[in-house]
Design an enzyme around this catalytic site. Sequence first.
Site, PDB file in Angstrom:
ATOM      1  CG  ASP A 298      -2.108   0.784   1.214  1.00 34.88           C
ATOM      2  OD1 ASP A 298      -2.429   1.302   0.134  1.00 34.88           O
ATOM      3  OD2 ASP A 298      -2.757   0.940   2.272  1.00 34.88           O
ATOM      4  CG  HIS A 299      -1.059   4.966   0.982  1.00 35.37           C
ATOM      5  ND1 HIS A 299      -1.443   6.032   0.209  1.00 35.37           N
ATOM      6  CD2 HIS A 299      -2.194   4.422   1.467  1.00 35.37           C
ATOM      7  CE1 HIS A 299      -2.755   6.128   0.215  1.00 35.37           C
ATOM      8  NE2 HIS A 299      -3.245   5.167   0.964  1.00 35.37           N
TER       9      HIS A 299
ATOM     10  CG  HIS B 226      -6.561   7.322   4.051  1.00 34.73           C
ATOM     11  ND1 HIS B 226      -6.062   8.265   3.208  1.00 34.73           N
ATOM     12  CD2 HIS B 226      -6.433   6.139   3.408  1.00 34.73           C
ATOM     13  CE1 HIS B 226      -5.628   7.688   2.100  1.00 34.73           C
ATOM     14  NE2 HIS B 226      -5.844   6.396   2.185  1.00 34.73           N
ATOM     15  N   GLY B 227      -9.134   6.571   7.619  1.00 35.08           N
ATOM     16  CA  GLY B 227      -9.393   6.588   9.060  1.00 35.08           C
ATOM     17  C   GLY B 227     -10.852   6.861   9.376  1.00 35.08           C
TER      18      GLY B 227
ATOM     19  CG  HIS C 235      -6.841   4.375  -1.115  1.00 28.46           C
ATOM     20  ND1 HIS C 235      -5.632   4.157  -0.523  1.00 28.46           N
ATOM     21  CD2 HIS C 235      -6.712   3.962  -2.405  1.00 28.46           C
ATOM     22  CE1 HIS C 235      -4.787   3.640  -1.403  1.00 28.46           C
ATOM     23  NE2 HIS C 235      -5.416   3.519  -2.566  1.00 28.46           N
TER      24      HIS C 235
ATOM     25  CB  SER D 128     -13.004   1.875   7.556  1.00 30.12           C
ATOM     26  OG  SER D 128     -12.085   0.821   7.388  1.00 30.12           O
TER      27      SER D 128
ATOM     28  CG  ASN E 274      -7.196   0.180  -0.549  1.00 27.20           C
ATOM     29  OD1 ASN E 274      -7.417  -0.682  -1.400  1.00 27.20           O
ATOM     30  ND2 ASN E 274      -6.137   0.959  -0.584  1.00 27.20           N
TER      31      ASN E 274
ATOM     32  CB  ALA F 155      -6.713   0.104   7.009  1.00 27.73           C
ATOM     33  CB  THR F 156     -10.203   2.421   9.937  1.00 27.09           C
ATOM     34  OG1 THR F 156      -9.242   3.328   9.401  1.00 27.09           O
ATOM     35  CG2 THR F 156     -10.713   2.944  11.271  1.00 27.09           C
TER      36      THR F 156
HETATM   37 ZN    ZN Z   1      -5.112   4.692   1.305  1.00 25.44          ZN
END
Ligand code: ZN
Length: 284
Positions: free
Chosen positions: A82-83, A179-180, A207, A210, A229, A231-232
């Site tokens: 990723d990133h 993000h987040g 991205h 979440s 994507n 993640a969180t």
């Molecule tokens: Zn991302």
Amino acid sequence: MPLVKVNELLQDATQNHYGVPAVNCINVETARYTVEAAEQEHMPVIVQFWPGFKDYVPLRSIAGAARYFAENASVPVAVHQDHSWTYQIAVEGIRDGFPSVMVDGSSLPYEQNVALVKSVVDVADVFGVDIEAELGHVGNGSNAEDFATSDFYTKPELAAEFVERTGCGSLAIAVGNAHGPYVKVPHLDFERIQQCREAVGVPLVMHGCSDIPPEQLQRAVNLGMSKFNIATEYFRALYRSLEKDIKSGEHDGDGVKLLLGVGDDCRAFVREKIQMLNPNHYSM
Ligand SMILES: [Zn+2]
């Protein structure tokens, strides 16, 4: 089953109108649970790692572990870094064995983003590695201006030129995502997604999935986006599972049983995402 290429997987997803969760993992366990969930659902998945964790786990070792799981999985599994925010980090990802790498120049001025991505693609082509790039800028969900105003959104009219000049294999777009955790519910710009889809031939990546309402993500799938994507929410599921186990006292004092015990919750989380991103009930 051999490891599959991210771009081949995403092209299949685009053609067959399903989304592939790209789950951010942090260690062997979270990668294994992600692959097992995909096997249980008979659907593909992408296991990805953020290079900022390199001091926590050597990327070469975790890339190797993820590739091992992918090569031994009963469903198509792809592995991705990723990133990668510099040329060096992206090329290190290629060196460390990631078959797919994101190079993120989205904070740079347009021409510098083009130059960065092109330079990484030139190296990646030698090794047969797929490259994801980002145009527009996906910011942080803690800052409403990052995702609620269109200043940072991808401009469809630039997207085609960007893909052509860089040679990137997939494109992350900014369309109201961030993000987040989000400070307020995001509202994706579906018209822009459609315009981006019409403008470029490569797979499109979202991205910051979440906490985006499921019906919005499903609409994005039906508009032709294919990599999502996450993640969180995965990290939150992991936390909640550990918290639940500790509070129950079931494995009191046994750290090994505690860590192994989160598998059910992690698999259940990933399975739910795979189902949610498959609104048309495609099956392999
Ligand atoms: Zn991302």
